[in-house]
Design an enzyme around this catalytic site. Structure first.
Site, PDB file in Angstrom:
ATOM      1  N   ARG A   1     -63.536-118.560  28.446  1.00 38.17           N
ATOM      2  CA  ARG A   1     -64.508-117.769  27.669  1.00 38.17           C
ATOM      3  C   ARG A   1     -64.292-116.305  28.056  1.00 38.17           C
ATOM      4  O   ARG A   1     -64.446-115.940  29.223  1.00 38.17           O
ATOM      5  CB  ARG A   1     -65.940-118.200  27.990  1.00 38.17           C
ATOM      6  CG  ARG A   1     -66.964-117.228  27.438  1.00 38.17           C
ATOM      7  CD  ARG A   1     -68.375-117.741  27.492  1.00 38.17           C
ATOM      8  NE  ARG A   1     -68.578-118.754  26.469  1.00 38.17           N
ATOM      9  CZ  ARG A   1     -69.779-119.169  26.056  1.00 38.17           C
ATOM     10  NH1 ARG A   1     -70.874-118.654  26.573  1.00 38.17           N
ATOM     11  NH2 ARG A   1     -69.880-120.089  25.112  1.00 38.17           N
TER      12      ARG A   1
ATOM     13  N   HIS B   1     -65.417-119.053  18.090  1.00 41.95           N
ATOM     14  CA  HIS B   1     -66.056-120.032  18.981  1.00 41.95           C
ATOM     15  C   HIS B   1     -65.776-121.427  18.400  1.00 41.95           C
ATOM     16  O   HIS B   1     -66.676-122.116  17.911  1.00 41.95           O
ATOM     17  CB  HIS B   1     -67.563-119.746  19.052  1.00 41.95           C
ATOM     18  CG  HIS B   1     -68.277-120.426  20.169  1.00 41.95           C
ATOM     19  ND1 HIS B   1     -67.631-121.194  21.122  1.00 41.95           N
ATOM     20  CD2 HIS B   1     -69.607-120.452  20.505  1.00 41.95           C
ATOM     21  CE1 HIS B   1     -68.529-121.651  21.983  1.00 41.95           C
ATOM     22  NE2 HIS B   1     -69.726-121.230  21.621  1.00 41.95           N
TER      23      HIS B   1
ATOM     24  N   GLN C   1     -67.797-124.700  19.237  1.00 48.24           N
ATOM     25  CA  GLN C   1     -69.140-124.754  18.670  1.00 48.24           C
ATOM     26  C   GLN C   1     -69.124-125.375  17.272  1.00 48.24           C
ATOM     27  O   GLN C   1     -69.947-126.231  16.945  1.00 48.24           O
ATOM     28  CB  GLN C   1     -69.723-123.327  18.594  1.00 48.24           C
ATOM     29  CG  GLN C   1     -71.135-123.296  18.053  1.00 48.24           C
ATOM     30  CD  GLN C   1     -72.119-123.953  19.003  1.00 48.24           C
ATOM     31  OE1 GLN C   1     -72.169-123.607  20.173  1.00 48.24           O
ATOM     32  NE2 GLN C   1     -72.900-124.909  18.520  1.00 48.24           N
TER      33      GLN C   1
ATOM     34  N   ASP D   1     -77.288-116.876  14.062  1.00 50.55           N
ATOM     35  CA  ASP D   1     -76.949-116.679  15.472  1.00 50.55           C
ATOM     36  C   ASP D   1     -77.634-115.383  15.915  1.00 50.55           C
ATOM     37  O   ASP D   1     -78.161-114.630  15.085  1.00 50.55           O
ATOM     38  CB  ASP D   1     -75.412-116.609  15.615  1.00 50.55           C
ATOM     39  CG  ASP D   1     -74.926-116.574  17.059  1.00 50.55           C
ATOM     40  OD1 ASP D   1     -75.735-116.817  17.977  1.00 50.55           O
ATOM     41  OD2 ASP D   1     -73.734-116.286  17.267  1.00 50.55           O
TER      42      ASP D   1
ATOM     43  N   CYS E   1     -76.364-122.116  17.260  1.00 54.77           N
ATOM     44  CA  CYS E   1     -75.525-122.490  18.402  1.00 54.77           C
ATOM     45  C   CYS E   1     -76.275-122.406  19.724  1.00 54.77           C
ATOM     46  O   CYS E   1     -75.886-123.035  20.695  1.00 54.77           O
ATOM     47  CB  CYS E   1     -74.265-121.622  18.429  1.00 54.77           C
ATOM     48  SG  CYS E   1     -74.583-119.862  18.660  1.00 54.77           S
TER      49      CYS E   1
ATOM     50  N   ARG F   1     -71.923-130.821  21.682  1.00 49.85           N
ATOM     51  CA  ARG F   1     -70.866-130.052  22.359  1.00 49.85           C
ATOM     52  C   ARG F   1     -70.164-130.960  23.377  1.00 49.85           C
ATOM     53  O   ARG F   1     -68.945-130.936  23.517  1.00 49.85           O
ATOM     54  CB  ARG F   1     -71.471-128.832  23.092  1.00 49.85           C
ATOM     55  CG  ARG F   1     -72.027-127.742  22.191  1.00 49.85           C
ATOM     56  CD  ARG F   1     -70.939-127.000  21.443  1.00 49.85           C
ATOM     57  NE  ARG F   1     -69.945-126.397  22.316  1.00 49.85           N
ATOM     58  CZ  ARG F   1     -70.096-125.246  22.965  1.00 49.85           C
ATOM     59  NH1 ARG F   1     -71.193-124.531  22.832  1.00 49.85           N
ATOM     60  NH2 ARG F   1     -69.126-124.758  23.726  1.00 49.85           N
TER      61      ARG F   1
END
Ligand code: CP
Ligand code: NVA
Length: 303
Positions: free
Chosen positions: A104, A131, A134, A219, A259, A287
């Site tokens: 990340r 991402h 996700q 988001d 998310c 996830r």
């Protein structure tokens, strides 16, 4: 077996995506039955974090453990990565000591450079641009609740950020439509609009984006790394909150996703995220299951 990385959603073929969905369902069912399943015994995952995380760290670490392997957490603050060791050197060394790496970080270019010097598969655990893990979980969640995504419409309200860019890649790969509404000044990059063709519709009014949508999602207004813009963004995004009125114009079967972490009263009203159409907790749990399927695929191929 060829070396495979997962750096963007578009690294997958349609057939690989369908395979991962099937493997996720199987791996999740075993987990729910408390059935031991250790295909990654003696394998080690290294997780490199240059930004904070709750879900990504936990799901990868728990997932690797559940598959019989081990996970090691590194972060910028207490590794040499924070003192300027070149990404290429770090990739050489880290990938000689483990079997798979999750990163990340900030620019997508960093994971691309790392992967070019890595001996083992590299997974993007979020960059400024994408991402992908996700959206694998999000689409698996949609399929569980409502069936295939093909031909469906997803509404994105808010920032055209890393999660949005990944939704857009998924829309092109899996053949569904994305309707997006962003505040002025935060529009989707023109190259992405051009590349998406008919899979993307840009709406000025967020209500229009939500009209008839089968999945409504948003988001945070300010992503990690952009904190200096926080005040400016709070003003610009004030009318881009997913609220009950937006959910009312969506398709009656519409689900709401986020998310996480979420800010109630900013990008989403509490009545929506805590309401009956919200599937955010299933989305977060998935996830774990989707990433277990991904790691199994990257390390063992088709089983
Ligand atoms: N959604 C997500 O990636 O959460 P974390 O930042 O907690 O990992
Ligand atoms: N867009 C957000 C997602 C966090 C999981 C960020 O990059 O901070």
């Amino acid at each position: 077996m060829p070396l495979n990385h997962f750096l963007q959603f578009s690294d997958l073929s349609r057939e690989e995506f369908d395979y991962l969905v099937a493997r996720t369902a199987d791996i999740k069912a075993r987990f729910k039955r408390y059935e031991p399943y250790y295909p990654l015994q003696d394998r080690t995952l290294v997780m490199i974090f240059e930004k904070q995380s709750t879900r990504t760290r936990l799901s990868f670490e728990a997932g690797m453990h559940q598959l019989g392997g081990a996970a090691i957490y590194l972060n910028t603050r207490d590794s040499q990565l924070g003192r300027g060791e070149p990404v290429e050197d770090a990739a050489q060394v880290i990938s000689r000591m483990c079997d798979i790496v999750m990163i990340r970080t900030y620019e997508q270019e960093i994971v691309e450079r790392f992967s070019r010097h890595s001996r083992v598969p590299v997974i993007n655990g979020l960059t400024n641009e994408y991402h992908p893990c996700q959206i694998m979980a999000d689409i698996f969640t949609y399929i569980e609740h409502r069936g295939p995504m093909q031909g469906k419409t997803v509404a994105w309200v808010g920032d055209s950020n890393n999660v949005f860019n990944t939704w857009l890649q998924a829309a092109c790969l899996l053949d569904f439509k994305l309707k997006v509404s962003t505040p002025p000044g935060y529009e989707v990059e023109p190259e992405r609009v051009a590349a998406a063709g008919a899979h993307l519709e840009v709406c000025e009014d967020p209500m229009d984006a939500c009209r008839g949508a089968h999945l409504v999602t948003t988001d945070v207004w300010t992503s990690m790394g952009f904190e200096a813009e926080n005040e400016e963004r709070r003003k610009a995004f004030a009318d881009w909150q997913v609220d009950v009125d937006m959910m009312k114009v969506a398709d009656p079967t519409a689900v709401f996703m986020h998310c996480l972490p979420a800010h109630r009263g900013e990008e989403v009203a509490a009545e929506v995220i805590d309401g009956p159409q919200s599937v955010v907790w299933d989305e977060a749990e998935n996830r774990l299951h989707t990433q277990k399927a991904l790691m199994e695929y990257l390390l063992c191929g088709k089983v």
